[in-house]
Design a protein around this motif. Structure first.
Motif, mmCIF file in Angstrom:
data_model
loop_
_atom_site.group_PDB
_atom_site.id
_atom_site.type_symbol
_atom_site.label_atom_id
_atom_site.label_comp_id
_atom_site.label_asym_id
_atom_site.label_seq_id
_atom_site.Cartn_x
_atom_site.Cartn_y
_atom_site.Cartn_z
ATOM 1 N N PHE A 159 43.898 52.367 48.844
ATOM 2 C CA PHE A 159 43.269 53.346 47.440
ATOM 3 C C PHE A 159 43.318 52.564 46.844
ATOM 4 O O PHE A 159 43.271 52.508 45.895
ATOM 5 C CB PHE A 159 44.742 54.133 47.186
ATOM 6 N N PHE A 160 43.634 50.865 47.265
ATOM 7 C CA PHE A 160 43.341 49.649 46.240
ATOM 8 C C PHE A 160 41.570 49.066 46.188
ATOM 9 O O PHE A 160 41.940 48.806 47.477
ATOM 10 C CB PHE A 160 44.225 48.900 46.127
ATOM 11 N N THR A 161 40.861 49.002 44.824
ATOM 12 C CA THR A 161 40.135 48.046 45.049
ATOM 13 C C THR A 161 40.388 46.499 45.332
ATOM 14 O O THR A 161 41.384 46.424 45.196
ATOM 15 C CB THR A 161 39.675 48.096 43.856
ATOM 16 N N GLU A 162 39.372 45.646 46.067
ATOM 17 C CA GLU A 162 39.968 44.462 45.591
ATOM 18 C C GLU A 162 40.345 43.562 44.580
ATOM 19 O O GLU A 162 41.135 42.495 44.985
ATOM 20 C CB GLU A 162 38.788 43.703 46.277
ATOM 21 N N GLU A 163 39.975 43.853 43.010
ATOM 22 C CA GLU A 163 40.314 43.235 42.697
ATOM 23 C C GLU A 163 41.868 42.978 42.260
ATOM 24 O O GLU A 163 42.210 42.671 41.750
ATOM 25 C CB GLU A 163 39.397 43.828 40.810
ATOM 26 N N ASP A 164 41.988 45.126 42.210
ATOM 27 C CA ASP A 164 43.793 45.034 42.150
ATOM 28 C C ASP A 164 44.108 44.329 43.860
ATOM 29 O O ASP A 164 45.233 43.892 42.874
ATOM 30 C CB ASP A 164 43.729 46.503 42.144
ATOM 31 N N CYS A 165 43.953 44.005 44.605
ATOM 32 C CA CYS A 165 44.659 43.914 45.891
ATOM 33 C C CYS A 165 45.387 41.969 44.994
ATOM 34 O O CYS A 165 45.709 41.524 44.837
ATOM 35 C CB CYS A 165 44.091 44.227 46.722
ATOM 36 N N ALA A 166 43.717 41.211 44.167
ATOM 37 C CA ALA A 166 43.944 39.968 44.374
ATOM 38 C C ALA A 166 44.849 39.557 42.955
ATOM 39 O O ALA A 166 45.658 39.069 42.881
ATOM 40 C CB ALA A 166 42.922 39.264 44.363
ATOM 41 N N SER A 167 44.977 40.595 41.797
ATOM 42 C CA SER A 167 45.348 40.510 40.644
ATOM 43 C C SER A 167 47.255 40.939 39.886
ATOM 44 O O SER A 167 47.455 40.273 39.425
ATOM 45 C CB SER A 167 44.250 40.809 39.686
ATOM 46 N N LYS A 168 46.898 42.331 41.184
ATOM 47 C CA LYS A 168 47.796 42.830 40.864
ATOM 48 C C LYS A 168 49.040 42.963 42.042
ATOM 49 O O LYS A 168 50.641 42.728 41.499
ATOM 50 C CB LYS A 168 47.421 44.643 40.259
ATOM 51 N N VAL A 169 48.039 43.040 42.739
ATOM 52 C CA VAL A 169 49.682 43.555 44.714
ATOM 53 C C VAL A 169 50.431 41.659 45.170
ATOM 54 O O VAL A 169 51.176 41.784 45.356
ATOM 55 C CB VAL A 169 48.832 44.447 45.920
ATOM 56 N N LEU A 170 49.120 41.303 45.545
ATOM 57 C CA LEU A 170 49.165 39.770 45.986
ATOM 58 C C LEU A 170 50.448 38.604 44.472
ATOM 59 O O LEU A 170 51.071 39.181 45.740
ATOM 60 C CB LEU A 170 48.386 39.165 46.074
ATOM 61 N N PRO A 171 49.995 39.034 43.628
ATOM 62 C CA PRO A 171 51.423 38.145 42.947
ATOM 63 C C PRO A 171 52.714 39.117 42.904
ATOM 64 O O PRO A 171 53.575 37.991 42.929
ATOM 65 C CB PRO A 171 50.592 38.277 41.743
ATOM 66 N N ALA A 172 52.882 40.057 43.781
ATOM 67 C CA ALA A 172 53.557 41.060 43.610
ATOM 68 C C ALA A 172 54.485 40.868 44.463
ATOM 69 O O ALA A 172 55.610 40.694 44.898
ATOM 70 C CB ALA A 172 53.801 42.651 42.838
ATOM 71 N N ILE A 173 53.609 40.844 45.639
ATOM 72 C CA ILE A 173 54.641 40.551 47.051
ATOM 73 C C ILE A 173 54.688 38.901 47.501
ATOM 74 O O ILE A 173 55.657 38.757 48.078
ATOM 75 C CB ILE A 173 53.512 40.949 48.255
ATOM 76 N N CYS A 174 54.222 38.068 46.354
ATOM 77 C CA CYS A 174 54.197 36.755 46.816
ATOM 78 C C CYS A 174 56.185 36.161 46.708
ATOM 79 O O CYS A 174 56.760 35.539 47.512
ATOM 80 C CB CYS A 174 53.827 35.835 46.013
#
Length: 781
Positions: A499-514
């Motif tokens: 349900f997430f775009t690639e831009e959301d994955c890179a800019s919002k989700v990945l920084p939150a997972i790290c």
């Protein structure tokens, strides 16, 4: 003949005066009656009709008339319920509740032992009433005289020879032998002395013998003759002795139906079964206290699946509904109701249970509410969508804010079964608002379940708000102090990646997972690595599909020399462009600016410079430069090596790198301001200074060109202006230490060695607020 009979019956059934519609014929053996399924025309209710054809059975007409008369007067729960009787010259009709012959089940051997005992108990109790209270004799007790109702209960019929022993001219004495197949079921004393023998023996003797034959038929499937009477094949062990006494040859020693019931009801007796106890207690359920009601429900829960479902639907369920709604039955009774309701068809559920369920959701009893929420998955398929969306969900919402944590938790869990019955407006409006409250609940388990719930219902959320809601909820759960809440957030992110775009994955989700990669709990770290791998694979896959660059190729009118390019295509090192830019500075200057005799640099004497570098500006108007150190914006196609720049020290470059990136701890607002005006930040930064001044050397007769990297000699020009007393551009009327150092290093041999320069003052390089023309570009004209 059969065709004519059917035609006559059909004509009668279609007649306007006959209020019933005959349906399919039901096979019934050993009877003077023909059984049909029928419906009442007035309300389409179901019923059964026993039909007797007068013309073809005139000899047995007294039996039919006796059955009609006794059916009207005999009332007992164990007797077929008669709705109506109709007599014409051609036919006799007995309209009853819808029934099915017991012989169907007997021949198929489809009766369980528990159900068989329950049915025999009902028949024996009915015979007890007929022999004792009614002082009558049934006369033809057998499987063909017993029927099962829609509730599964056994009903006694076949009143063809039912007679009162107070009547000296009873029909059984005269017409008992006209009953079909009577010889096979006749007791020994009747076979020897006729039906008048009933008067010489106990009143119950003939019905006790028939009850014994019925016991044998129920457990063995068929009865062929007198030689099978008394055999215990397939008879339950506890019932064998009583069964033998029922069908003994001596009528005076036979066990009466009343004593048969009494022995079976003794402690440990064959009639001490759960189903029989429920049958006896169901009628008085509303009068029981809490302890007795709980005992009843516990027995109800212990019933196996082979019990008659119809009995629970028709008899037990209505009484349970009355108890839970008006008698304070509580959650246990409700659980029993929903267990029975799971076996109902959708139409039956809607007619019997749905109205009650809607009313119970409005009950303030928390225990009842929790029971309803816990059983929603069982009954949700039978609840109409409109009922759930308009009536049930508005009552459920109070549970999201209930003071009891267990109610809030069960309410969150109940979202999953009902989500498909809710409208989009309710889901994206009221539901998300309530889930936002439970996501911040004080109970960690409720927060965790809310995260799981959002992950499960993600596909039902609207596309406009789904991404925003899910990212906000899941990333917040990653910072939850409860370990299972953090793990649930990572699992939810992994489950909803689609349900997430690639831009959301890179800019919002990945920084939150790290940050979760270094979580204190190994469970969270492991899940964080798995989730991170999923998102990295998607981002990398998408990155491989992107173009190499989006900068369009530009053809320069003035090509730049190879020595001035920023790196080369053959330079594979990561710092190749930086090295080439520094080395290109050394080769960009081809001469040295020569000062005149009075120390000024004439305008006509210009040092060699690249063609792309503009010449110094001649001040032609009073408006002078406002900020001499603020560089002009260069065209994008100009190489970095052609721009004049000082060579800062290594430690100063390192410090400036962190300033340019804004630092890791800067706020987002500060970073945004630097992005909006990067140049003002570069000018205001005091970390990069001019090179340290070098000591002056004696001038030589011939001036050697000095490679200044293509940068104009600002210091020399300022010194010349001070001697000639020409007006300086605005902002440059005072020299700086950097100017002194560069003047001493670049002056020609004509400069006097003892010239005293006034102390330098710091130049104000901050940009002015007022929008004035600084005239910086004029110096390059």
């Amino acid at each position: 003949m059969d065709f004519l009979k059917s035609a006559v019956q059909s004509a009668i059934a279609k007649g306007s005066s006959f209020p019933y519609s005959l349906g399919d014929r039901v096979d019934i053996s050993d009877s003077i009656w023909t059984l049909h399924n029928a419906t009442k025309r007035e309300d389409s209710s179901t019923c059964s009709i026993f039909t007797f054809d007068v013309a073809s059975n005139k000899s047995r007409l007294p039996l039919a008339k006796n059955a009609v008369r006794k059916s009207r007067t005999l009332r007992h729960p164990g007797v077929i319920k008669v709705l109506d009787t109709i007599e014409t010259e051609a036919n006799i009709y007995i309209v009853t509740e819808r029934v099915v012959p017991l012989s169907w089940h007997v021949k198929r051997r489809s009766l369980s032992e528990e159900t068989s005992k329950w049915g025999l108990y009902t028949v024996a109790s009915t015979l007890k009433f007929i022999n004792g209270d009614a002082s009558s004799v049934h006369g033809i007790v057998r499987a063909s005289s017993v029927f099962t109702s829609e509730s599964g209960e056994w009903k006694l019929g076949g009143f063809d020879v039912l007679s009162s022993m107070n009547d000296d001219n009873a029909v059984i004495y005269t017409y008992g032998s006209l009953v079909p197949d009577s010889a096979r079921y006749t007791p020994p004393e009747v076979a020897k002395g006729g039906w008048e023998a009933i008067k010489r023996h106990p009143l119950t003797a003939i019905d006790s013998y028939g009850l014994g034959i019925l016991v044998y038929e129920v457990f063995n499937g068929n009865f062929t003759g007198g030689e099978q009477v008394g055999k215990t094949t397939n008879i339950p062990h506890g019932m064998q002795q009583s069964y033998k006494r029922l069908c003994t040859a001596n009528p005076k020693l036979r066990l009466s139906p009343a004593h048969f019931v009494e022995q079976g009801k003794k402690s440990g007796g064959f009639f001490q079964t759960t189903l029989i106890r429920l049958t006896d207690d169901i009628e008085s359920l509303g009068l029981k206290n809490d302890a007795e009601r709980d005992e009843f429900v516990n027995e109800l829960d212990g019933l196996s699946e082979d019990f008659p479902e119809e009995f629970f639907k028709m008899k037990v369920l209505p009484e349970l509904l009355k108890s839970v709604e008006f008698g304070g039955g509580g959650p246990k009774v409700l659980s029993a109701i929903l267990k029975i309701g799971a076996k109902l068809s959708p139409d039956e559920f809607n007619s019997r249970l749905t109205p009650v369920v809607v009313r119970l959701f409005g009950n303030p009893d928390r225990a009842l509410r929790v029971c309803l929420l816990d059983n929603l998955p069982v009954m949700i398929d039978n609840l109409p969508q409109k009922i759930v969306n308009d009536k049930i969900f508005p009552q459920i919402t109070s549970g999201f804010t209930d003071a009891a944590p267990v109610v809030r938790e069960q309410t969150v869990k109940a979202v999953l079964p009902i989500i498909n019955k809710l409208s989009d407006r309710v889901i994206n409006g009221d539901l998300l608002k309530f889930l936002a409250r439970t996501a911040n609940d004080e109970q960690p388990g409720i927060r965790t379940n809310t995260t799981i719930c959002l992950g499960r219902i993600a596909k039902n959320l609207g596309q406009g708000s789904r991404t925003k809601v899910l990212i906000a909820a899941f990333t917040r759960s990653l910072r939850d102090p409860f370990v299972h809440a953090r793990n649930a957030g990572l699992l939810a992110l992994a489950a909803t990646i689609e349900f997430f775009t690639e831009e959301d994955c890179a800019s919002k989700v990945l920084p939150a997972i790290c940050p979760s990669l270094l979580d204190k709990e190994k469970m969270v770290r492991d899940q964080a690595n798995k989730t991170l791998d999923l998102y990295l694979q998607r981002v990398r896959k998408f990155g491989n599909t992107m173009a190499d660059t989006v900068i369009p190729p530009s053809a320069s009118a003035d090509p730049v020399k190879d020595t001035a390019r920023i790196g080369t295509s053959s330079d594979k090192s990561w710092a190749g462009w930086a090295i080439s830019s520094f080395t290109n500075k050394l080769t960009a200057a081809n001469g040295e600016i020569e000062p005149t005799a009075n120390g000024a640099t004439p305008a006509e004497v210009e040092p060699p410079r690249p063609a792309s570098v503009p010449g110094p500006a001649k001040p032609s108007s009073p408006s002078v430069q406002k900020d001499i150190l603020r560089p002009a914006i260069q065209p994008l196609n100009r190489s970095f090596s052609e721009q004049p720049a000082a060579s800062p020290a290594a430690d100063e470059i390192e410090e400036d790198v962190y300033d340019a990136w804004g630092g890791m701890d800067d706020d987002d607002e500060d970073a945004q301001e630097k992005e909006d005006d990067p140049f003002s930040a570069a000018v205001a930064s005091p970390k990069i200074s001019a090179p340290a001044p070098k000591p002056a050397k004696p001038a030589k007769p011939a001036a050697v060109p000095y490679d200044d990297g293509g940068e104009p000699d600002f210091a020399g020009w300022l010194a010349a202006q001070s001697k000639t007393k020409k007006p300086l551009p605005k902002g440059l009327n005072k020299t700086s230490p950097a100017v002194v150092s560069r003047t001493s290093s670049r002056s020609s041999s004509t400069v006097k060695p003892r010239t005293v320069i006034a102390p330098a003052k710091k130049i104000d390089t901050k940009p002015k607020q007022e929008e004035e023309d600084d005239g910086w570009g004029d110096a390059w004209d």
